[in-house]
Design a protein around this motif. Structure first.
Motif, PDB file in Angstrom:
ATOM      1  N   ALA A  33       0.849  -1.196   0.000  1.00  9.34           N
ATOM      2  CA  ALA A  33       0.000   0.000   0.000  1.00  9.34           C
ATOM      3  C   ALA A  33       0.879   1.238   0.000  1.00  9.34           C
ATOM      4  N   VAL A  34       0.347   2.271  -0.610  1.00 13.20           N
ATOM      5  CA  VAL A  34       0.976   3.586  -0.496  1.00 13.20           C
ATOM      6  C   VAL A  34       0.026   4.381   0.385  1.00 13.20           C
ATOM      7  N   TYR A  35       0.430   4.590   1.627  1.00 15.83           N
ATOM      8  CA  TYR A  35      -0.496   5.158   2.616  1.00 15.83           C
ATOM      9  C   TYR A  35      -0.307   6.672   2.692  1.00 15.83           C
ATOM     10  N   MET A  36      -1.224   7.384   2.078  1.00 14.40           N
ATOM     11  CA  MET A  36      -1.129   8.853   1.979  1.00 14.40           C
ATOM     12  C   MET A  36      -2.220   9.520   2.820  1.00 14.40           C
ATOM     13  N   PRO A 379     -15.894  19.387  -3.009  1.00 22.70           N
ATOM     14  CA  PRO A 379     -16.431  18.688  -4.172  1.00 22.70           C
ATOM     15  C   PRO A 379     -15.354  18.082  -5.071  1.00 22.70           C
ATOM     16  N   ASN A 380     -14.109  18.535  -4.964  1.00 20.07           N
ATOM     17  CA  ASN A 380     -13.166  18.165  -6.034  1.00 20.07           C
ATOM     18  C   ASN A 380     -11.749  17.880  -5.553  1.00 20.07           C
ATOM     19  N   VAL A 381     -11.602  17.559  -4.269  1.00 21.55           N
ATOM     20  CA  VAL A 381     -10.240  17.430  -3.732  1.00 21.55           C
ATOM     21  C   VAL A 381      -9.889  15.985  -3.380  1.00 21.55           C
ATOM     22  N   VAL A 382      -8.759  15.515  -3.928  1.00 21.93           N
ATOM     23  CA  VAL A 382      -8.122  14.291  -3.437  1.00 21.93           C
ATOM     24  C   VAL A 382      -7.019  14.777  -2.503  1.00 21.93           C
ATOM     25  N   ARG A 383      -7.151  14.438  -1.215  1.00 19.03           N
ATOM     26  CA  ARG A 383      -6.106  14.870  -0.272  1.00 19.03           C
ATOM     27  C   ARG A 383      -4.999  13.827  -0.252  1.00 19.03           C
ATOM     28  N   VAL A 384      -3.797  14.282  -0.496  1.00 17.69           N
ATOM     29  CA  VAL A 384      -2.651  13.384  -0.537  1.00 17.69           C
ATOM     30  C   VAL A 384      -1.666  13.860   0.527  1.00 17.69           C
ATOM     31  N   ALA A 385      -1.440  13.013   1.526  1.00 20.49           N
ATOM     32  CA  ALA A 385      -0.599  13.430   2.651  1.00 20.49           C
ATOM     33  C   ALA A 385       0.640  12.540   2.747  1.00 20.49           C
ATOM     34  N   PRO A 386       1.767  13.010   2.246  1.00 18.43           N
ATOM     35  CA  PRO A 386       2.994  12.229   2.398  1.00 18.43           C
ATOM     36  C   PRO A 386       3.587  12.439   3.790  1.00 18.43           C
ATOM     37  N   SER A 387       3.040  11.729   4.776  1.00 20.21           N
ATOM     38  CA  SER A 387       3.517  11.913   6.152  1.00 20.21           C
ATOM     39  C   SER A 387       5.020  11.646   6.218  1.00 20.21           C
ATOM     40  N   PRO A 388       5.788  12.581   6.765  1.00 12.50           N
ATOM     41  CA  PRO A 388       7.246  12.404   6.783  1.00 12.50           C
ATOM     42  C   PRO A 388       7.686  11.264   7.688  1.00 12.50           C
ATOM     43  N   TYR A 389       6.768  10.714   8.476  1.00  9.69           N
ATOM     44  CA  TYR A 389       7.121   9.619   9.381  1.00  9.69           C
ATOM     45  C   TYR A 389       7.308   8.300   8.631  1.00  9.69           C
ATOM     46  N   VAL A 396       5.517   8.683  -3.144  1.00  9.85           N
ATOM     47  CA  VAL A 396       4.865   9.829  -3.804  1.00  9.85           C
ATOM     48  C   VAL A 396       4.843   9.577  -5.312  1.00  9.85           C
ATOM     49  N   TRP A 397       5.949   9.115  -5.829  1.00 12.73           N
ATOM     50  CA  TRP A 397       6.017   8.817  -7.269  1.00 12.73           C
ATOM     51  C   TRP A 397       4.949   7.775  -7.631  1.00 12.73           C
ATOM     52  N   LEU A 398       4.851   6.717  -6.824  1.00 10.87           N
ATOM     53  CA  LEU A 398       3.885   5.644  -7.113  1.00 10.87           C
ATOM     54  C   LEU A 398       2.449   6.169  -7.084  1.00 10.87           C
ATOM     55  N   ALA A 399       2.155   7.036  -6.133  1.00 11.81           N
ATOM     56  CA  ALA A 399       0.791   7.579  -6.034  1.00 11.81           C
ATOM     57  C   ALA A 399       0.443   8.371  -7.291  1.00 11.81           C
ATOM     58  N   VAL A 400       1.369   9.224  -7.719  1.00  9.68           N
ATOM     59  CA  VAL A 400       1.103  10.038  -8.906  1.00  9.68           C
ATOM     60  C   VAL A 400       1.035   9.145 -10.147  1.00  9.68           C
ATOM     61  N   ASP A 401       1.880   8.154 -10.200  1.00 10.10           N
ATOM     62  CA  ASP A 401       1.873   7.234 -11.349  1.00 10.10           C
ATOM     63  C   ASP A 401       0.534   6.491 -11.434  1.00 10.10           C
TER      64      ASP A 401
END
Ligand code: PLP
Length: 423
Positions: A33-36, A379-389, A396-401
């Motif tokens: 999983a890519v946990y964002m 109405p139009n937001v995908v929240r993407v949180a690359p937690s630094p932990y 991040v690359w995988l999520a965008v890909d």
């Protein structure tokens, strides 16, 4: 950015160079999983889990003696955690305590500070998380103040951000409290805590903040900034688990204010068990505790704070800024059909990025089905949180890909109209 390298190999290289990458080993990031979503609920971590198991063991071994004999004694949980949280938010130890939940702490502190203020209005903004308004409106009502007249809602020019000038325009000598989030939950804008505090103080009003989306990922300096009070949760970037205990800060010059929602857990420790009918408040933020500390909602925070302290909030903040900058660059480069709804200046960004797309709900669900955990904010937001932990550049690359793949294949169109996710 001319020299931006959008390749997966470059992302890997950045992970190899990063000094904080080893932190991830302390967390159980779901396999494949890519946990964002660490801005909604941090992932399970071994440190938090061990601290919770330890509290359970002590309950089994000590029974009621755990209140005084456990290590640390359950009786002292709120203050002990408060001392450590003070370092995380830039406060003095006595100014912080772990207690209640964010919403309860908003009730308790907004109530207290309205009672102490000369003015009768509370200034908030239209992009707030709704619980803040629900709580403040009910505190106004409880004082016979019609919320429709006494809750002043600052409007956004662009539906994404709130400008300090708009806050300044809304504040007047009738203002009791300016209550703002540090980071807007939808767009991820980081507000200027010090500037807003000055605006409030210029009108003899109090400045309070909801730090839910910044604690543990933004390097705060609440005492230095002159902030009067603040509240937060510990289940987001602090990774203390679902429903974990909240936290609050009260500036030391306000320690004499009578808590609007008093309870015996806020009594001074040395007289608490005298069980007198008269409340004898603790000296400090501890007075704003209400009922018995939720031991098992607090215990994991002892462990998860070990991780925050080991990394250092300043380093976590620096890494968060680097990860969000990288994410924004990748969106610009590879997702022309998406917009970035988060300010691009590093000092105006919290830990997450709002990736905007007209089919954000469908896109979020398609992503989750492919193991990329994000959330949708209508109405139009995908929240993407690359937690630094626990998130790296390659994640991040995988999520965008994955977003690129879904959009190329129109795979999101297979999903029906989406419901809001409860996270
Ligand atoms: C800004 C903000 N405040 C408060 C809350 C929730 O408060 P509570 O922990 O009391 O449920 C959230 C939840 O995501 C939030 O984003």
């Amino acid at each position: 950015m001319d020299d931006f390298d959008a390749s997966r190999a470059a992302a890997r290289m950045r992970d190899a160079e990063s000094s904080l990458t080893g932190l991830r080993e302390r967390f159980s990031v779901p396999e494949d999983a890519v946990y964002m979503d660490g801005n909604s609920l941090g992932v399970h971590g071994q440190d938090a889990a061990h601290a919770l198991e330890r509290a359970l063991d002590q309950w089994r071994e000590l029974g009621i003696e755990g209140w005084t004999e456990a290590d640390p004694p359950w009786f002292e949980y709120g203050e002990r955690l408060g001392d450590r949280l003070a370092d995380v938010v830039g406060a003095k130890p006595a100014e912080c305590v772990a207690a209640n939940s964010t919403t309860v702490n908003i009730h308790a502190l907004v109530g207290t500070f309205i009672d102490a203020a000369d003015g009768t209005e509370v200034v908030v903004n239209e992009l707030d998380f709704p619980t803040d308004h629900y709580a403040i409106r009910s505190q106004l009502r409880a004082r016979g103040l019609d919320p429709d007249d006494h809750l002043v809602v600052v409007e956004s020019d662009d539906g994404r951000t709130i400008e300090p000038d708009a806050i300044a325009d809304a504040v007047s000598d009738d203002t009791a409290i300016v209550f703002m989030p540090s980071v807007l939950y939808r767009s991820g804008q980081l507000l200027d805590v010090e500037a807003i505090t000055d605006i409030a103080h210029d009108h003899d009003a109090f400045a309070g903040f909801d730090l839910a989306h910044s604690v543990g990922v933004v390097d705060h300096d609440l005492h230095f900034d002159g902030v009067d009070f603040a509240v937060w949760c510990s289940y987001k970037y602090l990774n203390a688990g679902p429903g974990a205990i909240g936290g609050l800060y009260v500036r030391e010059e306000h320690f004499d204010l009578p808590p609007a929602m008093a309870g015996w857990w806020g009594n001074a420790d040395d007289t608490q068990f005298d069980l007198e009918p008269e409340f004898d408040p603790a000296r400090g933020a501890a007075a704003f505790q209400i009922g018995t500390v939720s031991v098992f909602a607090a215990a994991p925070l002892f462990g998860s704070l070990d991780v925050t302290e080991a990394a250092g909030v300043d380093s976590l903040c620096e890494r968060s800024v680097a990860l969000t900058r990288y994410l924004i660059s990748l969106v610009d480069e590879r997702l022309p059909e998406c917009a970035v709804g988060t300010p691009r200046e590093a000092d105006r960004r919290g830990g997450h990025v709002a990736v905007e797309h007209p089919d954000a709900g469908k896109l979020s669900r398609a992503l989750r089905d492919r193991g990329v955990v994000v959330d949708f904010r209508p109405p139009n937001v995908v929240r993407v949180a690359p937690s630094p932990y626990f998130v790296g550049f390659e994640d991040v690359w995988l999520a965008v890909d994955e977003i690129r793949d879904i959009l190329d294949a129109d795979a999101h169109l297979a999903y029906g109209e989406s419901e809001e996710q409860v996270t």
